[in-house]
Structure formats: structure tokens, C-alpha cells
Design an enzyme around this catalytic site. Structure first.
Site, PDB file in Angstrom:
ATOM      1  N   TYR A  24       1.306  -1.206  -0.030  1.00  0.00           N
ATOM      2  CA  TYR A  24       0.144  -0.318   0.257  1.00  0.00           C
ATOM      3  C   TYR A  24       1.202   1.254   0.233  1.00  0.00           C
ATOM      4  O   TYR A  24       0.176   2.377  -0.258  1.00  0.00           O
ATOM      5  CB  TYR A  24      -0.593   0.156   1.851  1.00  0.00           C
ATOM      6  N   ASN A  47     -13.293  -0.660  -4.331  1.00  0.00           N
ATOM      7  CA  ASN A  47     -13.289  -1.197  -6.052  1.00  0.00           C
ATOM      8  C   ASN A  47     -13.765  -2.837  -6.118  1.00  0.00           C
ATOM      9  O   ASN A  47     -13.532  -3.803  -5.905  1.00  0.00           O
ATOM     10  CB  ASN A  47     -11.917  -1.262  -6.512  1.00  0.00           C
ATOM     11  N   CYS A  54      -6.648  -5.271  -7.593  1.00  0.00           N
ATOM     12  CA  CYS A  54      -6.149  -4.800  -5.616  1.00  0.00           C
ATOM     13  C   CYS A  54      -5.579  -6.084  -5.380  1.00  0.00           C
ATOM     14  O   CYS A  54      -4.767  -5.721  -4.351  1.00  0.00           O
ATOM     15  CB  CYS A  54      -7.428  -3.923  -5.543  1.00  0.00           C
ATOM     16  N   HIS A  55      -5.824  -6.777  -5.477  1.00  0.00           N
ATOM     17  CA  HIS A  55      -5.203  -8.391  -4.654  1.00  0.00           C
ATOM     18  C   HIS A  55      -3.802  -7.968  -4.948  1.00  0.00           C
ATOM     19  O   HIS A  55      -3.154  -9.329  -4.001  1.00  0.00           O
ATOM     20  CB  HIS A  55      -5.907  -9.081  -5.543  1.00  0.00           C
ATOM     21  N   GLU A  82      -0.761 -17.192  -9.034  1.00  0.00           N
ATOM     22  CA  GLU A  82      -0.155 -15.851 -10.035  1.00  0.00           C
ATOM     23  C   GLU A  82       0.762 -16.161  -9.599  1.00  0.00           C
ATOM     24  O   GLU A  82       2.246 -15.931 -10.119  1.00  0.00           O
ATOM     25  CB  GLU A  82      -0.740 -14.958  -9.657  1.00  0.00           C
TER      26      GLU A  82
END
Length: 87
Positions: A24, A47, A54-55, A82
Site C-alpha cells: 500500500y 473497487n 487490487c489483490h 499467479e
């Protein structure tokens, strides 16, 4: 035309590649507002656009932080899928 803070956050987060994360605080710095890391969290909490990953934004201490689309367990699952090495 000047972008709003929210637009800047979405622009930065939208460029985080698959398999990578930013904190962040790093997102806040990239928006030009280095002390606005809590505000980044507030923007991302609202969002629901799947195009904004945003993850891929985590806390500075390495913990995941919240995720509005299924909680931290879902965030962990997506990041693992991922290829992100989680602590």
C-alpha cells in the site's frame, strides 16, 4: 487534466504485473502521495472492477491485508496461483 487520487491509485495498481505485488505504501508513493497508504486501502476497498488487480497490493509487513472479493483466503489463493511466493 489532473487525475483524482482514486484514478491515480487505479492506474498504478492496474500496471502491477501478474506474479508481482506492491505494498500500500509503494502504491501511495507512486501516486505522488507517499503518506497516503491508508487512503490507498480505502480506495481499493471500494473497487469491484475486475480489471484493477487490487489483490496484488499487500501490507508492508508482508501480510495480505483485506480483500473485498472473498477475504484474505481468496486473496492468498489468487496470489499463489499467479506465482507469488507468500510468507
Amino acid at each position: 487534466m489532473q487525475l483524482s487520487f482514486k484514478q491515480k491509485v487505479f492506474a498504478v495498481v492496474g500496471k502491477i504485473p501478474k506474479g508481482k505485488v506492491l505494498t500500500y505504501k509503494e502504491v501511495a508513493k507512486k501516486t505522488g502521495s507517499p503518506r497516503a497508504f491508508r487512503a490507498v486501502g480505502s480506495v481499493l476497498r471500494g473497487n469491484f472492477d475486475l480489471a484493477i488487480p487490487c489483490h496484488r497490493v499487500v501490507k508492508s509487513d508482508g501480510s495480505l491485508g483485506d480483500y473485498n472479493r472473498g477475504g484474505t483466503s481468496e486473496k492468498r489463493r489468487i496470489l499463489f496461483a499467479e506465482g507469488v511466493n507468500l510468507i
